[in-house]
Write a protein that holds these residues in place. Sequence first.
Motif, PDB file in Angstrom:
ATOM      1  N   ASN A 108       0.686  -1.216  -0.052  1.00  0.00           N
ATOM      2  CA  ASN A 108       0.091  -0.177  -0.092  1.00  0.00           C
ATOM      3  C   ASN A 108       0.870   1.258  -0.274  1.00  0.00           C
ATOM      4  OD1 ASN A 108       0.577  -1.084   2.694  1.00  0.00           O
ATOM      5  ND2 ASN A 108      -0.272   0.756   3.417  1.00  0.00           N
ATOM      6  N   GLY A 109       2.180   1.149   0.059  1.00  0.00           N
ATOM      7  CA  GLY A 109       3.109   2.210   0.206  1.00  0.00           C
ATOM      8  C   GLY A 109       4.359   1.909  -0.059  1.00  0.00           C
ATOM      9  N   PHE A 110       5.506   2.590   0.848  1.00  0.00           N
ATOM     10  CA  PHE A 110       6.716   2.282   0.740  1.00  0.00           C
ATOM     11  C   PHE A 110       7.087   0.956   1.001  1.00  0.00           C
ATOM     12  CE2 PHE A 110       7.057   7.020   1.048  1.00  0.00           C
ATOM     13  CZ  PHE A 110       7.516   7.245   0.056  1.00  0.00           C
ATOM     14  N   ALA A 111       7.689  -0.069   0.481  1.00  0.00           N
ATOM     15  CA  ALA A 111       8.349  -1.456   0.700  1.00  0.00           C
ATOM     16  C   ALA A 111       9.700  -1.248   0.545  1.00  0.00           C
ATOM     17  CB  ALA A 111       7.412  -2.388  -0.056  1.00  0.00           C
ATOM     18  N   LEU A 112      10.459  -1.117   1.461  1.00  0.00           N
ATOM     19  CA  LEU A 112      11.798  -0.940   1.589  1.00  0.00           C
ATOM     20  C   LEU A 112      12.801  -1.738   2.294  1.00  0.00           C
ATOM     21  CD1 LEU A 112      11.725   3.229   1.622  1.00  0.00           C
ATOM     22  CD2 LEU A 112      11.801   1.729  -0.279  1.00  0.00           C
ATOM     23  N   LEU A 135      15.760  -1.696  -2.207  1.00  0.00           N
ATOM     24  CA  LEU A 135      16.427  -2.451  -1.105  1.00  0.00           C
ATOM     25  C   LEU A 135      17.803  -1.189  -0.737  1.00  0.00           C
ATOM     26  CD1 LEU A 135      16.820  -5.753  -2.238  1.00  0.00           C
ATOM     27  CD2 LEU A 135      15.362  -4.940  -0.301  1.00  0.00           C
ATOM     28  N   PRO A 136      17.607  -0.117   0.112  1.00  0.00           N
ATOM     29  CA  PRO A 136      18.568   0.807   0.364  1.00  0.00           C
ATOM     30  C   PRO A 136      19.828   0.547   1.260  1.00  0.00           C
ATOM     31  CG  PRO A 136      16.666   1.253   1.635  1.00  0.00           C
ATOM     32  CD  PRO A 136      16.270  -0.074   0.973  1.00  0.00           C
ATOM     33  N   GLU A 137      19.875  -0.655   1.620  1.00  0.00           N
ATOM     34  CA  GLU A 137      20.883  -0.988   2.622  1.00  0.00           C
ATOM     35  C   GLU A 137      22.395  -0.613   2.414  1.00  0.00           C
ATOM     36  OE1 GLU A 137      17.382  -4.006   3.149  1.00  0.00           O
ATOM     37  OE2 GLU A 137      18.425  -3.131   1.441  1.00  0.00           O
ATOM     38  N   VAL A 138      22.756  -0.441   1.155  1.00  0.00           N
ATOM     39  CA  VAL A 138      24.224  -0.116   0.837  1.00  0.00           C
ATOM     40  C   VAL A 138      24.505   1.302   1.434  1.00  0.00           C
ATOM     41  CG1 VAL A 138      24.630  -1.818  -1.087  1.00  0.00           C
ATOM     42  CG2 VAL A 138      23.608   0.278  -1.590  1.00  0.00           C
ATOM     43  N   SER A 139      23.338   2.007   1.500  1.00  0.00           N
ATOM     44  CA  SER A 139      23.412   3.651   1.929  1.00  0.00           C
ATOM     45  C   SER A 139      23.724   3.607   3.348  1.00  0.00           C
ATOM     46  CB  SER A 139      22.130   4.183   1.727  1.00  0.00           C
ATOM     47  OG  SER A 139      21.867   4.132   0.493  1.00  0.00           O
ATOM     48  N   LEU A 140      23.393   2.446   3.969  1.00  0.00           N
ATOM     49  CA  LEU A 140      24.073   2.484   5.275  1.00  0.00           C
ATOM     50  C   LEU A 140      25.137   1.615   5.700  1.00  0.00           C
ATOM     51  CD1 LEU A 140      20.511   1.468   7.047  1.00  0.00           C
ATOM     52  CD2 LEU A 140      21.551   3.682   7.016  1.00  0.00           C
ATOM     53  N   GLY A 141      25.669   1.230   4.546  1.00  0.00           N
ATOM     54  CA  GLY A 141      27.074   0.254   4.549  1.00  0.00           C
ATOM     55  C   GLY A 141      26.803  -1.332   5.004  1.00  0.00           C
ATOM     56  N   ILE A 142      25.526  -1.413   4.606  1.00  0.00           N
ATOM     57  CA  ILE A 142      25.423  -2.959   4.852  1.00  0.00           C
ATOM     58  C   ILE A 142      24.770  -3.607   3.661  1.00  0.00           C
ATOM     59  CG2 ILE A 142      25.364  -2.882   7.533  1.00  0.00           C
ATOM     60  CD1 ILE A 142      22.099  -2.624   7.062  1.00  0.00           C
ATOM     61  N   ILE A 143      24.193  -4.745   3.491  1.00  0.00           N
ATOM     62  CA  ILE A 143      23.572  -5.316   2.635  1.00  0.00           C
ATOM     63  C   ILE A 143      22.167  -5.858   3.046  1.00  0.00           C
ATOM     64  CG2 ILE A 143      25.844  -5.821   1.183  1.00  0.00           C
ATOM     65  CD1 ILE A 143      24.744  -8.837   1.805  1.00  0.00           C
ATOM     66  N   PRO A 144      21.361  -6.198   2.267  1.00  0.00           N
ATOM     67  CA  PRO A 144      20.059  -6.869   2.701  1.00  0.00           C
ATOM     68  C   PRO A 144      20.311  -8.163   3.373  1.00  0.00           C
ATOM     69  CG  PRO A 144      19.780  -6.313   0.352  1.00  0.00           C
ATOM     70  CD  PRO A 144      21.105  -6.115   0.594  1.00  0.00           C
ATOM     71  N   GLY A 168      20.834   1.177  -4.466  1.00  0.00           N
ATOM     72  CA  GLY A 168      19.934   1.719  -3.398  1.00  0.00           C
ATOM     73  C   GLY A 168      18.741   2.529  -3.565  1.00  0.00           C
ATOM     74  N   GLU A 169      18.375   2.524  -4.922  1.00  0.00           N
ATOM     75  CA  GLU A 169      17.347   3.512  -5.388  1.00  0.00           C
ATOM     76  C   GLU A 169      15.975   2.881  -5.329  1.00  0.00           C
ATOM     77  OE1 GLU A 169      18.292   5.381  -8.940  1.00  0.00           O
ATOM     78  OE2 GLU A 169      19.614   6.972  -7.926  1.00  0.00           O
ATOM     79  N   MET A 170      14.771   3.313  -5.216  1.00  0.00           N
ATOM     80  CA  MET A 170      13.712   3.077  -5.203  1.00  0.00           C
ATOM     81  C   MET A 170      13.031   2.913  -6.556  1.00  0.00           C
ATOM     82  SD  MET A 170      11.522   4.853  -2.142  1.00  0.00           S
ATOM     83  CE  MET A 170      12.058   6.639  -2.779  1.00  0.00           C
ATOM     84  N   ILE A 171      12.348   1.950  -7.174  1.00  0.00           N
ATOM     85  CA  ILE A 171      11.566   2.003  -8.256  1.00  0.00           C
ATOM     86  C   ILE A 171       9.905   2.170  -8.062  1.00  0.00           C
ATOM     87  CG2 ILE A 171      13.198   0.604  -9.334  1.00  0.00           C
ATOM     88  CD1 ILE A 171      11.442  -1.802  -8.996  1.00  0.00           C
ATOM     89  N   ASP A 172       9.231   2.470  -8.967  1.00  0.00           N
ATOM     90  CA  ASP A 172       7.678   2.798  -8.675  1.00  0.00           C
ATOM     91  C   ASP A 172       7.049   1.643  -9.038  1.00  0.00           C
ATOM     92  OD1 ASP A 172       7.472   2.679 -11.542  1.00  0.00           O
ATOM     93  OD2 ASP A 172       7.316   4.900 -11.555  1.00  0.00           O
TER      94      ASP A 172
END
Length: 259
Positions: A108-112, A135-144, A168-172
């Motif tokens: 229904n909205g963000f699924a990150l 899957l933005p985990e690399v922005s935190l220095g980790i992976i999923p 780490g970018e979102m898609i619509d």
Amino acid sequence: MQESHTYFLLDIKHKTAYITLNRPDKLNALNTLVLKELAEILATLEADDNVRGIILTGAGDKAFVAGADIKEFQEFSSDEAWQLSKSGQEKVMDELYTFPKPVIAAINGFALGGGLELAMACHIRVASELAKMGLPEVSLGIIPGYGGTQRLPQLVGRGKALEMIMTGEMIDAQDALQWGLVNHVVPPGGLISTCEKLLEKMYQRSQTAIATAIRAVNIGLMEPEKGYEEEMDAFANAFDTPDFKEGVAAFLEKRKPNF
């Protein structure tokens, strides 16, 4: 029947369990206690013969699940992080993935981050037109850490999966549909009804056969060398089930089967 839990709303009606992660002020973020409670709910629903399928969604109109609760990560050691990943995968993600009844994620909205991993563990994903996934985990220095590096390539292919993970970018929602990450994209007001229509079709089929099909598909993905053997065995064993006898009788008598 409606049940209230600490982090979830659970409503069971017409053979369907509606599980709503209810932390809208935190964008329905996952943490250890949320995952523990979800594992308990899934165990209860698996044992409930009145439940034929599940719709999993998030409260509010902003987020399905906007990721993990990052504050919880701050003080973790690598050993604690490993335990978190293992527990989340085995007790929730893998349970959803192998659940013997159909599970549909209503995005229904963000699924990150962990939220997208939760959706990918479900059998089917239906997304609102407003949904965004990543899957933005690399922005935190980790992976999923909840199966994202394994399940995303299964759905969208290696190249697109690596692009999503490495940027780490979102898609619509429309891009997610094009890449096979979601099954359907619908207006926000039609999200739950679309999930219900899909489940209603499944409820007219053999529950036993559906559970067997889920297992056969999963084994083929997880252990490709065993997939065909599993299918042959499951196909043969189905001939001994009451559902097979009823299905064939209904076909020959030109009536709807009573599973």
